[in-house]
Structure formats: C-alpha cells, structure tokens
Enzyme design. Structure first.
Site, short mmCIF file in Angstrom:
data_model
loop_
_atom_site.label_atom_id
_atom_site.label_comp_id
_atom_site.label_asym_id
_atom_site.label_seq_id
_atom_site.Cartn_x
_atom_site.Cartn_y
_atom_site.Cartn_z
N GLU A 1 -39.59 1.02 -16.11
CA GLU A 1 -38.56 2.08 -16.11
C GLU A 1 -39.12 3.35 -16.73
O GLU A 1 -39.97 3.29 -17.62
CB GLU A 1 -37.36 1.62 -16.95
CG GLU A 1 -36.21 1.09 -16.16
CD GLU A 1 -35.48 2.16 -15.33
OE1 GLU A 1 -36.05 3.22 -15.02
OE2 GLU A 1 -34.32 1.90 -15.00
N ASP A 2 -38.61 4.48 -16.29
CA ASP A 2 -39.02 5.73 -16.93
C ASP A 2 -38.30 5.93 -18.26
O ASP A 2 -38.90 6.33 -19.24
CB ASP A 2 -38.79 6.94 -16.00
CG ASP A 2 -37.39 6.97 -15.42
OD1 ASP A 2 -36.66 5.96 -15.49
OD2 ASP A 2 -36.99 8.02 -14.89
N ASP B 1 -31.55 4.62 -21.58
CA ASP B 1 -30.58 5.49 -22.23
C ASP B 1 -29.45 4.59 -22.76
O ASP B 1 -29.59 3.99 -23.82
CB ASP B 1 -30.11 6.47 -21.14
CG ASP B 1 -29.37 7.66 -21.67
OD1 ASP B 1 -28.74 7.54 -22.72
OD2 ASP B 1 -29.40 8.72 -21.03
N LYS C 1 -34.41 6.05 -25.66
CA LYS C 1 -33.50 6.83 -26.52
C LYS C 1 -32.57 5.83 -27.21
O LYS C 1 -31.45 5.61 -26.75
CB LYS C 1 -32.63 7.74 -25.65
CG LYS C 1 -33.25 9.02 -25.19
CD LYS C 1 -32.15 9.81 -24.49
CE LYS C 1 -32.65 11.07 -23.84
NZ LYS C 1 -31.58 11.72 -23.07
N PHE D 1 -31.99 16.18 -23.48
CA PHE D 1 -32.06 16.03 -22.03
C PHE D 1 -33.51 16.29 -21.59
O PHE D 1 -34.03 17.39 -21.75
CB PHE D 1 -31.10 16.97 -21.32
CG PHE D 1 -30.88 16.55 -19.90
CD1 PHE D 1 -29.83 15.69 -19.57
CD2 PHE D 1 -31.75 16.95 -18.88
CE1 PHE D 1 -29.66 15.26 -18.26
CE2 PHE D 1 -31.58 16.52 -17.57
CZ PHE D 1 -30.53 15.67 -17.27
N VAL D 2 -34.16 15.27 -21.06
CA VAL D 2 -35.56 15.41 -20.70
C VAL D 2 -35.78 15.30 -19.19
O VAL D 2 -35.07 14.57 -18.50
CB VAL D 2 -36.47 14.39 -21.43
CG1 VAL D 2 -36.67 14.77 -22.88
CG2 VAL D 2 -35.93 12.97 -21.31
N ASP E 1 -35.45 13.64 -13.60
CA ASP E 1 -34.91 14.81 -12.89
C ASP E 1 -33.69 15.41 -13.57
O ASP E 1 -33.05 14.79 -14.41
CB ASP E 1 -34.50 14.40 -11.47
CG ASP E 1 -33.22 13.56 -11.47
OD1 ASP E 1 -33.16 12.57 -12.22
OD2 ASP E 1 -32.27 13.91 -10.74
N ARG F 1 -38.96 16.50 -11.13
CA ARG F 1 -39.59 15.18 -11.24
C ARG F 1 -41.12 15.29 -11.30
O ARG F 1 -41.78 14.49 -11.94
CB ARG F 1 -39.22 14.30 -10.05
CG ARG F 1 -37.77 13.83 -10.05
CD ARG F 1 -37.62 12.67 -9.08
NE ARG F 1 -36.24 12.43 -8.68
CZ ARG F 1 -35.41 11.62 -9.33
NH1 ARG F 1 -35.80 10.99 -10.40
NH2 ARG F 1 -34.17 11.45 -8.89
N LYS G 1 -35.52 6.33 -8.74
CA LYS G 1 -36.77 6.92 -8.31
C LYS G 1 -37.66 7.26 -9.50
O LYS G 1 -38.87 7.46 -9.36
CB LYS G 1 -36.52 8.25 -7.56
CG LYS G 1 -35.59 8.15 -6.40
CD LYS G 1 -35.33 9.57 -5.83
CE LYS G 1 -34.15 9.55 -4.92
NZ LYS G 1 -33.66 10.91 -4.66
C1 PRP Z 1 -32.23 6.71 -14.89
C2 PRP Z 1 -33.41 5.87 -15.33
C3 PRP Z 1 -32.81 4.52 -15.49
C4 PRP Z 1 -31.41 4.80 -15.95
C5 PRP Z 1 -31.35 4.63 -17.42
O1 PRP Z 1 -32.07 6.57 -13.53
O2 PRP Z 1 -34.44 5.87 -14.37
O3 PRP Z 1 -32.80 3.78 -14.29
O4 PRP Z 1 -31.13 6.16 -15.60
O5 PRP Z 1 -30.08 4.90 -17.90
P1 PRP Z 1 -29.18 3.83 -18.63
O6 PRP Z 1 -30.01 3.18 -19.70
O7 PRP Z 1 -28.08 4.68 -19.23
O8 PRP Z 1 -28.66 2.86 -17.63
P2 PRP Z 1 -31.12 7.50 -12.64
O9 PRP Z 1 -29.83 6.77 -12.39
O10 PRP Z 1 -31.04 8.85 -13.25
O11 PRP Z 1 -31.87 7.51 -11.24
P3 PRP Z 1 -33.28 8.16 -10.86
O12 PRP Z 1 -34.34 7.31 -11.53
O13 PRP Z 1 -33.32 8.04 -9.37
O14 PRP Z 1 -33.30 9.58 -11.35
#
Ligand code: PRP
Length: 172
Positions: A95-96, A99, A127, A148-149, A155, A161, A39
């Site tokens: 993507e937001d 990681d 990151k 942690f952001v 979220d 969010r 999301k």
């Molecule tokens: C977050 C973010 C990416 C993913 C990145 O999503 O939006 O999709 O984690 O992490 P990675 O590089 O370690 O794979 P999350 O699973 O938290 O879902 P959300 O967007 O619904 O909060």
C-alpha cells in the site's frame, strides 16, 4: 496549489532499498506474491519489488471505500480482484498509505479467507493518528504526521501522482 517536499526522491529510494533487503531476508523460501492496491501503490510496488532480491510474483487489487474520513462507515468494495490464487503462498499487501485503516482492515480479512501461507502488509506511509480500524503493518516506510500528502502515487483529485517526492499540499 503550493507543494512542500516532505520526503525526497532520495529518502524514498534509500528507505525502499532497506525494506527490500529486510523482506528478502524475512522470506527465505516459498512463493511470495506482492499485491499492489490500485492506484496509489503502483510506484511503490514497482520500486519495492525490484529492491527485493528474490523471486516474486506481482498482482493488483482495486478497492473503493465509502464513508472514509468523517463518517467512516467502513464499507469497502472490490473493483478489481486478483488474477492469481494465493493459496499456500506468502502474501505481502503493498500500500502507499494507511490512513483510517478501513481499506486494509477489510482487505486482510478478505485475503485470509483465501488461505495464504502467510499474510503481511507493507506500507510506504503510515498516519497512525488517523487510525479508526486496527491494522498490523509489518513493514512501514515512514510514519508521517496528519498532513495531506501527494506524489509518489498519492493524488489530489487524480493529480500529482507522478511527482517523484512525497509532498504536503497546502490548501492556500
Ligand atoms: C488510498 C490508499 C489506500 C487507502 C488508505 O487509496 O491508497 O488504499 O486510501 O486509506 P484508509 O486507511 O483510510 O482506508 P484511495 O482510495 O485514495 O485510492 P487511490 O490509491 O486510487 O488514490
């Protein structure tokens, strides 16, 4: 929990305007499909798509990852697939945050099988220190430290969010 602003609404807006101009310049012709990953990317997709002054199509995918973080098993599941075909179209995954890279590494391989004309990734936040799997990111808003952001789509247990800034969440 205390929040400290890392990136202000203004900084985010300015950077997205730059990214949008760059993207519009880079894609001169052809269909451009922006795929937001639910999301977290919903705000970035909404703002970035309006900063790109050319026709775009938008769609969403839902992804859930297991074993991210400590164990990083790399198991990823699609919980919502695209509504449109991307064959022959330029695809930009939005993507937001990147990681570990596990989500995008998987997603890029999956989307490549659907024969897009081109496939690139835009991420508001990166990151790099946390990377476990390689991801080629064409457009990065901000490289940030391993904190942690939350906010602007990100979220903590589904909260924060809708904050306008990206903030660091201090546990104490
Ligand atoms: C977050 C973010 C990416 C993913 C990145 O999503 O939006 O999709 O984690 O992490 P990675 O590089 O370690 O794979 P999350 O699973 O938290 O879902 P959300 O967007 O619904 O909060």
């Amino acid at each position: 929990m205390p929040l400290r602003t890392l990136l202000s609404e203004e900084q985010i807006r300015t950077r997205i305007a730059e990214l949008g101009s760059q993207i519009a310049r880079d894609y001169e012709d052809g269909d451009l499909v922006l795929i937001g990953i639910l999301k977290g990317a919903c705000y970035f997709l909404a703002d970035l798509s309006r900063a790109i002054r050319r026709e775009v199509f938008i769609d969403f995918m839902g992804i859930s990852s297991y074993g991210r973080g400590k164990t990083s098993s790399g198991e990823v599941k699609v919980t919502k697939d695209l509504d449109v075909s991307v064959e022959g179209a330029h695809v930009l995954v939005v993507e937001d945050i990147i990681d570990s890279g596990i989500t995008l590494n998987y997603l890029v391989s999956l989307l490549e099988q659907r024969k897009p004309k081109s496939l690139r990734v835009a991420a508001l936040l990166d990151k790099p220190e946390r990377r476990v799997r390689p991801v080629d990111v064409a457009y990065v808003g901000f490289r940030i430290p391993d904190e942690f952001v939350v906010g602007y789509g990100l979220d903590y247990a589904e909260r924060y969010r809708n904050l306008r800034d990206v903030c660091i969440l201090d546990p104490d």
